[in-house]
Design a protein around this motif. Structure first.
Motif, mmCIF file in Angstrom:
data_model
loop_
_atom_site.group_PDB
_atom_site.id
_atom_site.type_symbol
_atom_site.label_atom_id
_atom_site.label_comp_id
_atom_site.label_asym_id
_atom_site.label_seq_id
_atom_site.Cartn_x
_atom_site.Cartn_y
_atom_site.Cartn_z
ATOM 1 N N TYR A 1 0.863 -1.181 0.000
ATOM 2 C CA TYR A 1 0.000 0.000 0.000
ATOM 3 C C TYR A 1 0.902 1.234 0.000
ATOM 4 C CZ TYR A 1 -3.115 -3.581 1.868
ATOM 5 O OH TYR A 1 -3.822 -4.743 2.069
ATOM 6 N N ALA A 2 0.378 2.368 -0.359
ATOM 7 C CA ALA A 2 1.182 3.597 -0.392
ATOM 8 C C ALA A 2 1.731 3.962 0.977
ATOM 9 C CB ALA A 2 0.353 4.756 -0.953
ATOM 10 N N TRP A 3 1.103 3.484 2.056
ATOM 11 C CA TRP A 3 1.516 3.826 3.429
ATOM 12 C C TRP A 3 2.302 2.709 4.111
ATOM 13 C CZ3 TRP A 3 -3.415 3.031 1.695
ATOM 14 C CH2 TRP A 3 -4.003 1.833 2.079
ATOM 15 N N LEU B 1 -7.687 0.138 7.518
ATOM 16 C CA LEU B 1 -9.035 0.417 7.035
ATOM 17 C C LEU B 1 -9.389 1.898 7.052
ATOM 18 C CD1 LEU B 1 -11.002 -2.612 8.487
ATOM 19 C CD2 LEU B 1 -10.153 -2.272 6.171
ATOM 20 N N ASP B 2 -8.643 2.704 7.792
ATOM 21 C CA ASP B 2 -8.888 4.147 7.776
ATOM 22 C C ASP B 2 -8.349 4.806 6.508
ATOM 23 O OD1 ASP B 2 -10.144 4.162 10.261
ATOM 24 O OD2 ASP B 2 -8.253 4.467 11.330
ATOM 25 N N ARG B 3 -7.506 4.085 5.762
ATOM 26 C CA ARG B 3 -6.863 4.664 4.584
ATOM 27 C C ARG B 3 -7.476 4.214 3.260
ATOM 28 N NH1 ARG B 3 -1.799 7.038 5.346
ATOM 29 N NH2 ARG B 3 -1.026 6.903 7.460
ATOM 30 N N GLY C 1 -7.116 14.008 4.495
ATOM 31 C CA GLY C 1 -7.273 12.984 5.520
ATOM 32 C C GLY C 1 -6.489 11.728 5.232
ATOM 33 N N PRO C 2 -6.741 10.663 5.996
ATOM 34 C CA PRO C 2 -5.934 9.450 5.903
ATOM 35 C C PRO C 2 -6.073 8.704 4.576
ATOM 36 C CG PRO C 2 -7.776 9.108 7.396
ATOM 37 C CD PRO C 2 -7.761 10.567 7.039
ATOM 38 N N SER D 1 -7.036 3.749 -3.386
ATOM 39 C CA SER D 1 -7.024 2.389 -2.833
ATOM 40 C C SER D 1 -8.434 1.958 -2.474
ATOM 41 C CB SER D 1 -6.146 2.315 -1.579
ATOM 42 O OG SER D 1 -4.810 2.565 -1.891
ATOM 43 N N GLY D 2 -8.994 1.093 -3.304
ATOM 44 C CA GLY D 2 -10.234 0.430 -2.947
ATOM 45 C C GLY D 2 -11.530 1.056 -3.367
#
Length: 139
Positions: free
Chosen positions: A38-40, A46-48, A71-72, A83-84
């Protein structure tokens, strides 16, 4: 916007003076310099993501969401909701090996016969990672 054909998505981009990204451009924007799942990082957060995977089943309630602007769910480049949320069209023709055509920049007006989709789905944790890709040939 979801449920948009390749032609409609491209027409909108052109209306605002742009075009759809190539697969390589979309990858660069989504990863924001990261090489992790993931980018993070490598752990699902799940917050991202726009996701319903937290309920532990593919049949859980969920869906697409409006794209946020902060935000996140925004990555290090400030690009949000890659993402998603929804699968996104690219200008790159599908090749089984990722990057096989990454250096090929389509000519203005060129239409891929099997454009690569990137972006994943909110249904499955593996599909909100940065790498998922799919294609759908035109008929």
């Amino acid at each position: 916007m979801n449920c948009v054909s390749f032609d409609a998505a491209r027409a909108y981009c052109r209306l605002v003076g742009a075009d759809l990204p190539t697969e390589a451009e979309r990858e660069l924007a989504a990863r924001a310099g990261a090489s992790s799942a993931y980018a993070w990082g490598d752990a699902l957060d799940l917050d991202r993501v726009v996701s319903s995977v937290g309920c532990g089943t593919r049949a859980c309630r969920g869906g697409t969401a409006r794209v946020v602007t902060e935000g996140p769910r925004c990555n290090a480049l400030g690009i949000c909701d890659l993402s998603g949320n929804v699968w996104e069209w690219t200008l790159t023709d599908y090749a089984p090996e990722l990057g096989a055509y990454a250096a090929v920049v389509p000519a203005w007006g060129a239409v891929p016969t099997a454009p690569v989709h990137r972006g994943g789905s909110w249904l499955d944790p593996k599909l909100v990672e940065t790498a998922p890709r799919a294609h759908r040939p035109f008929q």
